[in-house]
Design an enzyme around this catalytic site. Structure first.
Site, PDB file in Angstrom:
ATOM      1  N   ASP A  42     -10.330   1.391  -0.242  1.00 47.59           N
ATOM      2  CA  ASP A  42     -11.032   1.515   1.023  1.00 47.59           C
ATOM      3  C   ASP A  42     -10.801   2.949   1.521  1.00 47.59           C
ATOM      4  OD1 ASP A  42     -12.104   0.810   3.694  1.00 47.59           O
ATOM      5  OD2 ASP A  42      -9.995   0.931   4.291  1.00 47.59           O
ATOM      6  N   ASP A  44     -11.417   4.338   5.413  1.00 49.33           N
ATOM      7  CA  ASP A  44     -10.875   4.427   6.772  1.00 49.33           C
ATOM      8  C   ASP A  44      -9.623   3.576   6.925  1.00 49.33           C
ATOM      9  OD1 ASP A  44     -12.968   6.087   7.911  1.00 49.33           O
ATOM     10  OD2 ASP A  44     -14.276   4.351   7.672  1.00 49.33           O
ATOM     11  N   ASP A 189      -6.766  -1.655   3.975  1.00 47.97           N
ATOM     12  CA  ASP A 189      -5.972  -2.037   5.140  1.00 47.97           C
ATOM     13  C   ASP A 189      -6.568  -3.205   5.909  1.00 47.97           C
ATOM     14  OD1 ASP A 189      -8.160  -0.463   6.072  1.00 47.97           O
ATOM     15  OD2 ASP A 189      -7.077  -0.118   7.961  1.00 47.97           O
TER      16      ASP A 189
END
Length: 248
Positions: A42, A44, A189
């Site tokens: 991922d 961001d 996250d």
């Protein structure tokens, strides 16, 4: 293998109830190391330091009252992109303008996550493939590549549909690499986006939880569990070396 056939060949993950918190680094119990040929990240909050105030963005799109209502119904987080798909074209346009404004302001403060460059260097030394899947726009991905001189291929942004948590982008990367999903790890996250995407594709998953967010009681009843959980990207190299046979 064509992505459509690969998709059909994967059984969707059936999550089992669990209780957070997970151990600091959760590792597989098997003694036999599994082959790992690629890692998909991922962006961001994973490859970049979190700079977008998502709560403020959601409130700006939904309004305070609606935000609180939806937040209570979705303890794992709000999927704003899917939520606005049912809105009228005009409402969607206004919502997307707000989202893009928050994202553009985030680009001005784009910072690489500590440990990201070192981890990518380690993967390169092992000739392990590196891919990227983000719900942000292509402009953000291009800026990351240019500013930090670290390339991911394929690097799929929001323009690729359907986006996470649908497994399609991860399956597309596996097809492009000509590897099986169970030879790949998804690192991110977000439990609802990254872990869900990885599990549904049949890949290994690693949840980056810097501040222990997922240790809270809010996530105790979320029926989705990553294979691994770390507090920093610096821990991922040891995790990979301990649990996997790293072969390109």
């Amino acid at each position: 293998m064509p992505s459509s056939l690969l998709f059909k060949s994967i059984l969707f993950f059936q999550a089992k109830p669990h209780s957070f918190p997970l151990p600091h680094i959760t590792a597989m119990s098997t003694k036999t190391k599994t082959r790992l040929r690629g890692v998909v990240f991922d962006m961001d909050g994973t490859l970049t330091v979190p700079v977008i105030d998502f709560a403020s963005m959601y409130k700006a799109v939904l309004g305070e009252t609606e935000y609180r209502r939806i937040r209570q119904e979705n303890p794992s987080g709000i999927d704003i992109l899917h939520h606005i798909e049912s809105w009228s074209p005009d409402e969607q346009r206004k919502a997307n303008e707000i989202i893009l404004d928050f994202e553009r302001r985030g680009l001005e403060r784009l910072q690489i996550m500590p440990g990201a460059a070192e981890l990518c260097g380690f993967l390169d030394s092992k000739k392990i493939r590196r891919g990227l899947i983000t719900r942000n726009v292509k402009q953000a991905v291009d800026l990351y590549h240019q500013r930090f001189d670290i390339m991911f291929s394929p690097a799929l942004s929001r323009e690729f549909r359907p986006y996470k948590p649908d497994p399609a982008p991860l399956l597309h990367i596996c097809s492009t690499w000509d590897v099986q999903p169970n030879e790949v790890m998804m690192v991110g996250d977000s439990l609802k986006d990254d872990v869900a995407c990885g599990k549904r594709a049949g890949a290994f998953t690693c949840l980056l939880d810097e501040k222990g967010k997922y240790d809270s009681a809010d996530f105790a009843k979320v029926d989705l569990e990553p294979d691994f959980k770390v507090a920093s990207l610096a821990e991922v190299q040891s995790l990979l070396e301990t649990n996997f046979d790293l072969m390109p």
